[in-house]
Design an enzyme around this catalytic site. Sequence first.
Site, PDB file in Angstrom:
ATOM      1  N   ASP A  62       0.874  -1.169   0.000  1.00  0.00           N
ATOM      2  CA  ASP A  62       0.000   0.000   0.000  1.00  0.00           C
ATOM      3  C   ASP A  62       0.911   1.218   0.000  1.00  0.00           C
ATOM      4  O   ASP A  62       1.585   1.494   1.004  1.00  0.00           O
ATOM      5  CB  ASP A  62      -0.908  -0.016   1.235  1.00  0.00           C
ATOM      6  CG  ASP A  62      -1.905   1.137   1.229  1.00  0.00           C
ATOM      7  OD1 ASP A  62      -1.647   2.158   0.552  1.00  0.00           O
ATOM      8  OD2 ASP A  62      -2.944   1.017   1.900  1.00  0.00           O
ATOM      9  N   SER A 141      -0.902  13.107 -15.076  1.00  0.00           N
ATOM     10  CA  SER A 141      -2.171  13.091 -15.818  1.00  0.00           C
ATOM     11  C   SER A 141      -2.270  14.372 -16.637  1.00  0.00           C
ATOM     12  O   SER A 141      -1.612  15.373 -16.307  1.00  0.00           O
ATOM     13  CB  SER A 141      -3.334  13.035 -14.828  1.00  0.00           C
ATOM     14  OG  SER A 141      -4.566  13.313 -15.473  1.00  0.00           O
ATOM     15  N   TYR A 154      -8.005  15.702  -7.373  1.00  0.00           N
ATOM     16  CA  TYR A 154      -7.176  14.876  -8.272  1.00  0.00           C
ATOM     17  C   TYR A 154      -6.243  15.783  -9.080  1.00  0.00           C
ATOM     18  O   TYR A 154      -5.042  15.509  -9.191  1.00  0.00           O
ATOM     19  CB  TYR A 154      -8.091  14.066  -9.199  1.00  0.00           C
ATOM     20  CG  TYR A 154      -7.357  13.156 -10.164  1.00  0.00           C
ATOM     21  CD1 TYR A 154      -6.789  11.961  -9.734  1.00  0.00           C
ATOM     22  CD2 TYR A 154      -7.240  13.496 -11.513  1.00  0.00           C
ATOM     23  CE1 TYR A 154      -6.121  11.122 -10.617  1.00  0.00           C
ATOM     24  CE2 TYR A 154      -6.581  12.660 -12.409  1.00  0.00           C
ATOM     25  CZ  TYR A 154      -6.026  11.476 -11.953  1.00  0.00           C
ATOM     26  OH  TYR A 154      -5.370  10.651 -12.836  1.00  0.00           O
ATOM     27  N   LYS A 158      -2.059  15.825  -9.083  1.00  0.00           N
ATOM     28  CA  LYS A 158      -1.217  15.560 -10.263  1.00  0.00           C
ATOM     29  C   LYS A 158      -0.367  16.780 -10.624  1.00  0.00           C
ATOM     30  O   LYS A 158       0.746  16.645 -11.130  1.00  0.00           O
ATOM     31  CB  LYS A 158      -2.097  15.122 -11.438  1.00  0.00           C
ATOM     32  CG  LYS A 158      -2.804  13.773 -11.200  1.00  0.00           C
ATOM     33  CD  LYS A 158      -1.825  12.617 -11.007  1.00  0.00           C
ATOM     34  CE  LYS A 158      -2.535  11.265 -10.959  1.00  0.00           C
ATOM     35  NZ  LYS A 158      -1.610  10.125 -10.856  1.00  0.00           N
TER      36      LYS A 158
HETATM   37  P1  NAI Z   1      -5.815   1.332 -12.608  1.00  0.00           P
HETATM   38  O1  NAI Z   1      -6.835   1.487 -11.550  1.00  0.00           O
HETATM   39  O2  NAI Z   1      -5.947   0.237 -13.596  1.00  0.00           O
HETATM   40  O3  NAI Z   1      -4.359   1.274 -11.996  1.00  0.00           O
HETATM   41  C1  NAI Z   1      -4.018   1.845 -10.753  1.00  0.00           C
HETATM   42  C2  NAI Z   1      -3.342   0.780  -9.924  1.00  0.00           C
HETATM   43  O4  NAI Z   1      -2.859   1.404  -8.728  1.00  0.00           O
HETATM   44  C3  NAI Z   1      -4.307  -0.327  -9.522  1.00  0.00           C
HETATM   45  O5  NAI Z   1      -3.733  -1.602  -9.786  1.00  0.00           O
HETATM   46  C4  NAI Z   1      -4.521  -0.093  -8.031  1.00  0.00           C
HETATM   47  O6  NAI Z   1      -4.787  -1.281  -7.306  1.00  0.00           O
HETATM   48  C5  NAI Z   1      -3.197   0.549  -7.654  1.00  0.00           C
HETATM   49  N1  NAI Z   1      -3.278   1.340  -6.424  1.00  0.00           N
HETATM   50  C6  NAI Z   1      -4.164   2.333  -6.123  1.00  0.00           C
HETATM   51  N2  NAI Z   1      -3.938   2.790  -4.883  1.00  0.00           N
HETATM   52  C7  NAI Z   1      -2.889   2.069  -4.387  1.00  0.00           C
HETATM   53  C8  NAI Z   1      -2.208   2.062  -3.146  1.00  0.00           C
HETATM   54  N3  NAI Z   1      -2.568   2.871  -2.137  1.00  0.00           N
HETATM   55  N4  NAI Z   1      -1.159   1.220  -2.997  1.00  0.00           N
HETATM   56  C9  NAI Z   1      -0.818   0.374  -4.001  1.00  0.00           C
HETATM   57  N5  NAI Z   1      -1.442   0.318  -5.177  1.00  0.00           N
HETATM   58  C10 NAI Z   1      -2.476   1.158  -5.370  1.00  0.00           C
HETATM   59  O7  NAI Z   1      -5.840   2.731 -13.387  1.00  0.00           O
HETATM   60  P2  NAI Z   1      -4.766   3.386 -14.369  1.00  0.00           P
HETATM   61  O8  NAI Z   1      -5.525   4.304 -15.225  1.00  0.00           O
HETATM   62  O9  NAI Z   1      -3.889   2.387 -15.005  1.00  0.00           O
HETATM   63  O10 NAI Z   1      -3.928   4.280 -13.337  1.00  0.00           O
HETATM   64  C11 NAI Z   1      -2.524   4.327 -13.343  1.00  0.00           C
HETATM   65  C12 NAI Z   1      -2.085   5.760 -13.194  1.00  0.00           C
HETATM   66  O11 NAI Z   1      -2.479   6.487 -14.365  1.00  0.00           O
HETATM   67  C13 NAI Z   1      -2.711   6.495 -12.009  1.00  0.00           C
HETATM   68  O12 NAI Z   1      -1.722   7.251 -11.346  1.00  0.00           O
HETATM   69  C14 NAI Z   1      -3.715   7.417 -12.671  1.00  0.00           C
HETATM   70  O13 NAI Z   1      -3.958   8.586 -11.911  1.00  0.00           O
HETATM   71  C15 NAI Z   1      -3.043   7.716 -13.991  1.00  0.00           C
HETATM   72  N6  NAI Z   1      -3.905   8.216 -15.054  1.00  0.00           N
HETATM   73  C16 NAI Z   1      -4.893   7.414 -15.631  1.00  0.00           C
HETATM   74  C17 NAI Z   1      -5.679   7.908 -16.643  1.00  0.00           C
HETATM   75  C18 NAI Z   1      -6.756   7.093 -17.321  1.00  0.00           C
HETATM   76  O14 NAI Z   1      -7.471   7.656 -18.192  1.00  0.00           O
HETATM   77  N7  NAI Z   1      -6.942   5.821 -17.027  1.00  0.00           N
HETATM   78  C19 NAI Z   1      -5.518   9.279 -17.127  1.00  0.00           C
HETATM   79  C20 NAI Z   1      -4.472  10.005 -16.480  1.00  0.00           C
HETATM   80  C21 NAI Z   1      -3.703   9.477 -15.485  1.00  0.00           C
END
Ligand code: NAI
Length: 263
Positions: A62, A141, A154, A158
């Site tokens: 975490d 982001s 958010y 970022k």
């Molecule tokens: P996702 O939800 O698939 O991936 C995020 C991962 O981070 C998940 O596997 C989740 O379990 C993990 N996570 C969250 N909080 C956590 C914690 N406290 N400790 C450990 N793991 C934790 O979503 P995505 O989109 O792949 O997100 C990855 C990054 O991309 C994030 O930082 C998000 O803000 C960023 N992002 C995503 C966008 C989108 O359109 N999907 C757009 C812009 C940025």
Amino acid sequence: MSSPATLSGRVAVITGGASGIGRATAVLLAQHGSRVFVGDFRLTPETQQSLQALEIDASACDVRNVADLQRLIDGAANAAGRLDILVNNAGIGMVKQVQAVSEEDWDNCLDTNFKAAFFGAKFAIPHLIAAGGGSIVNTASNAGLLPRAHDPVYSISKMALIGLTKSLALCHSKDRIRINAVCPGPVIDTGMMNADLAAAADRGATAKQFIAASPLANAHARMIRPDEVAEAILYLVSDAACMVTGTAIAIDGGKSLGVPPKS
Ligand code: NAI
């Protein structure tokens, strides 16, 4: 194009690597020869097995818990004998207006999206120095480049992450450590986007709105894919980016450029 051996002998830690952009990055870096350690707080046995099948090590972490983060980073460096790359990717969304935001919401979002990247860097830097230099990439982001009215906390998290990227890049260039950010969005097939679409009254109309807000996504009639963000991270951690630091690269189809033309 980079060769599959680009990262041969390198060791990488990726937070939030169980799904979406983090998972795509873990797979791509492993395909390019890196030994990869993933930390995530949502690791099912199936996810763990599927990553292990690709020789990617996955463990519970975490990132809001600083001791957890240190265990992940020191554990990877000790197991592999070195550390070259850290991708601070774990993140959560926060779609709430200011009056609805509790202290707990604020802490949850800022601790995950911002504080964890600082402490991740703090714990990684001694290992990167020992390796003669290295690379840190923070997943920010488009909201970090141009704030949005629907998710102010958010956006703040970022924007702060991009500030952290530039500040630490200045501090650690002397150590040959490069620190950059990617600014994606809208990215399909991620936990974050799936949650946004599931919460929408009309999933199809909401997906179309995401696409319409990004000029290139609109031109291609689709959202950005996780592997398209992973390719930018691969570039930033590779030797091809040897002189690149403190940048925030938008992988957002031009979403952060301004108001898109009417389609
Ligand atoms: P996702 O939800 O698939 O991936 C995020 C991962 O981070 C998940 O596997 C989740 O379990 C993990 N996570 C969250 N909080 C956590 C914690 N406290 N400790 C450990 N793991 C934790 O979503 P995505 O989109 O792949 O997100 C990855 C990054 O991309 C994030 O930082 C998000 O803000 C960023 N992002 C995503 C966008 C989108 O359109 N999907 C757009 C812009 C940025």
